[in-house]
Design a protein around this motif. Sequence first.
Motif, mmCIF file in Angstrom:
data_model
loop_
_atom_site.group_PDB
_atom_site.id
_atom_site.type_symbol
_atom_site.label_atom_id
_atom_site.label_comp_id
_atom_site.label_asym_id
_atom_site.label_seq_id
_atom_site.Cartn_x
_atom_site.Cartn_y
_atom_site.Cartn_z
ATOM 1 N N PHE A 182 -0.851 18.112 8.551
ATOM 2 C CA PHE A 182 -1.291 16.799 8.107
ATOM 3 C C PHE A 182 -2.509 16.472 8.971
ATOM 4 O O PHE A 182 -2.455 16.605 10.191
ATOM 5 C CB PHE A 182 -0.128 15.826 8.350
ATOM 6 N N ASP A 183 -3.620 16.036 8.367
ATOM 7 C CA ASP A 183 -4.855 15.961 9.153
ATOM 8 C C ASP A 183 -4.856 14.860 10.213
ATOM 9 O O ASP A 183 -5.706 14.851 11.092
ATOM 10 C CB ASP A 183 -6.105 15.943 8.273
ATOM 11 N N GLY A 256 -4.188 6.923 8.116
ATOM 12 C CA GLY A 256 -3.335 7.561 7.114
ATOM 13 C C GLY A 256 -2.695 6.635 6.117
ATOM 14 O O GLY A 256 -2.298 7.075 5.047
ATOM 15 N N GLU A 257 -2.558 5.376 6.432
ATOM 16 C CA GLU A 257 -1.955 4.429 5.486
ATOM 17 C C GLU A 257 -2.258 3.020 5.966
ATOM 18 O O GLU A 257 -2.804 2.833 7.060
ATOM 19 C CB GLU A 257 -0.443 4.646 5.388
ATOM 20 N N ASN A 278 -7.671 0.634 14.182
ATOM 21 C CA ASN A 278 -7.296 0.981 12.814
ATOM 22 C C ASN A 278 -8.420 1.863 12.288
ATOM 23 O O ASN A 278 -9.600 1.531 12.441
ATOM 24 C CB ASN A 278 -7.179 -0.283 11.944
ATOM 25 N N THR A 279 -8.082 3.012 11.751
ATOM 26 C CA THR A 279 -9.101 3.901 11.200
ATOM 27 C C THR A 279 -8.675 4.311 9.800
ATOM 28 O O THR A 279 -7.500 4.213 9.441
ATOM 29 C CB THR A 279 -9.313 5.168 12.052
ATOM 30 N N GLY A 281 -9.503 7.206 6.448
ATOM 31 C CA GLY A 281 -10.222 8.338 5.879
ATOM 32 C C GLY A 281 -9.286 9.266 5.163
ATOM 33 O O GLY A 281 -8.092 9.320 5.471
ATOM 34 N N THR A 283 -8.283 13.292 4.014
ATOM 35 C CA THR A 283 -8.414 14.663 4.527
ATOM 36 C C THR A 283 -9.781 15.234 4.129
ATOM 37 O O THR A 283 -10.402 15.967 4.890
ATOM 38 C CB THR A 283 -7.281 15.537 3.932
ATOM 39 N N ASP A 359 -10.017 5.500 -3.667
ATOM 40 C CA ASP A 359 -9.577 4.244 -3.048
ATOM 41 C C ASP A 359 -10.454 3.109 -3.544
ATOM 42 O O ASP A 359 -11.680 3.235 -3.589
ATOM 43 C CB ASP A 359 -9.711 4.326 -1.515
ATOM 44 N N ARG A 373 -5.388 1.918 -4.920
ATOM 45 C CA ARG A 373 -5.881 3.176 -5.493
ATOM 46 C C ARG A 373 -6.312 2.983 -6.945
ATOM 47 O O ARG A 373 -5.846 2.074 -7.617
ATOM 48 C CB ARG A 373 -4.762 4.222 -5.496
ATOM 49 N N LYS A 379 1.128 6.686 -0.692
ATOM 50 C CA LYS A 379 1.497 7.052 0.675
ATOM 51 C C LYS A 379 2.914 6.576 0.913
ATOM 52 O O LYS A 379 3.242 5.422 0.627
ATOM 53 C CB LYS A 379 0.575 6.335 1.654
ATOM 54 N N ARG A 384 0.901 11.662 2.136
ATOM 55 C CA ARG A 384 0.134 11.475 0.909
ATOM 56 C C ARG A 384 0.729 12.324 -0.196
ATOM 57 O O ARG A 384 1.080 13.473 0.017
ATOM 58 C CB ARG A 384 -1.301 11.916 1.204
#
Length: 474
Positions: A182-183, A256-257, A278-279, A281, A283, A359, A373, A379, A384
Amino acid sequence: MDLLKRINEITETSPDKLCFIHRDETMTYGELNGYSNDLADKLKHSNKPLIVYGHMSKWMIVGMIAGLKSGLGYVPIDTSIPMDRVEKIIEKVQPEFILGAAPITFDGIETIQPETLAMSDIKFDGIKEDDVAYTIFTSGSTGMPKGVSILMASLNEFTEWMNGLYINQEENYWLNQAPLSFDLSVMAVYPSLVTGSALVMIDKEMIKKPAMIYETLNKYPISAWVSTPSFMEMGLLLPNFDESHYPNLKHFYFCGEVLKHKTAQSLFNKFSNSAIYNTYGPTEATVAVTGIQLTKEIIETYNPLPVGYARNNVTLSLTDESELVIAGKAVSIGYVKDEEKTKAQFYTENNVRHYKTGDKASIQDGLVFINGRIDYQIKLNGYRMELEEIEHTITELEGVAQAVVTPIEKQGKVQFLIASVVLNDQTVDEAAIKAALQTKLPEYMIPRKINITDMIPMTPNGKIDRKQLKEVLS
Ligand code: AMP
């Protein structure tokens, strides 16, 4: 940033420093270097990526670094992935070697046993910027996982960005919760290694037993926490989880979510002197392309929370339908051996790679908000998945005529899945379907409930009425 060079420098100055900890298993920078040299040497006549198969073993990291040193790249496969799916990945990748950090055999492919590796001093020129560093497989709507190939240049750029968001402490330990396939794990592995830190791995059994996580936190002075927001929701329930008990825990990175406002607020209340990011993106764009530190002011101003600003060299734009498009070196070169899907999601303009994320987003003065989405990707606990892939897999089963999977949500977050299934063989039941799915899908993709039904509701124009299903099942 040349991450291999950076790791080499750390190895030269501090070979005995720990780079990896998982339960009783540890590894030093010197060992990582020595074993990965030997493995890279064993791969020197191959021209295919190395499959690294296992769970949280140190050999997974050895395999990943050897994949980079050899210039071949690697494909991480976690043991939670059932063999049926592993076969599909192997079919796509056509590897010559698998590093067996867990038992695995495949006809015609050599499995290298970690015990056979020795410490070696052989030096490698290493991977070039335009070589594929890794390929991570994600859920694909037709039942075939999609292999996202990420270039070394993208990985270096991402690691450099993360490096800028970390302040070295006296003791540096990075907690990683995500499986290496998982990235999100990339967000812990390389930033940890280039800062001379030790990676502390949380495995899937520990996730089920919070007492074991508690034990780990008390054993190692974790300085950076990388996880899904779902995992943090669990963390928040741990006893004494605050900055007075964990003064070294100065960094939190989420991706991731959706990070719920409430989760961020509770964490901030407990760790108001730590940096919480909070980030966002996919994969397909090297882990994360936006980020923001959640200060008191940001938390007080925004609900829902933003995912931040584009990182360096990333350009974001919106289509007329508000779909977020990512452009830059961060974007993958496409899906392995899948021209059709690659063409549908990726394009190149003025020599810059672009990825259509699926997204829905809005951007206010450069600040990005994710609003759901445009398709059926969801998620669940940070994982994912394409609902269509689960539906496809159930429909392929003996005795099943039709299947629709409905995500059941609470406060905008998927809690679990229900599959509505129409049978053409009444001897099949919920247990049989679940048992059959065990061999085909990862555990996290198997619906909690299988609802055997006579008919799936349809809209007036003949499409599955997902809205009605959701209302009935919720
Ligand atoms: P993955 O490829 O597993 O990292 O999943 C990528 C997808 O997860 C994105 O396309 C988004 O739909 C979702 N996602 C990732 N990070 C966030 C975030 N911070 N907030 C909301 N959604 C996110």
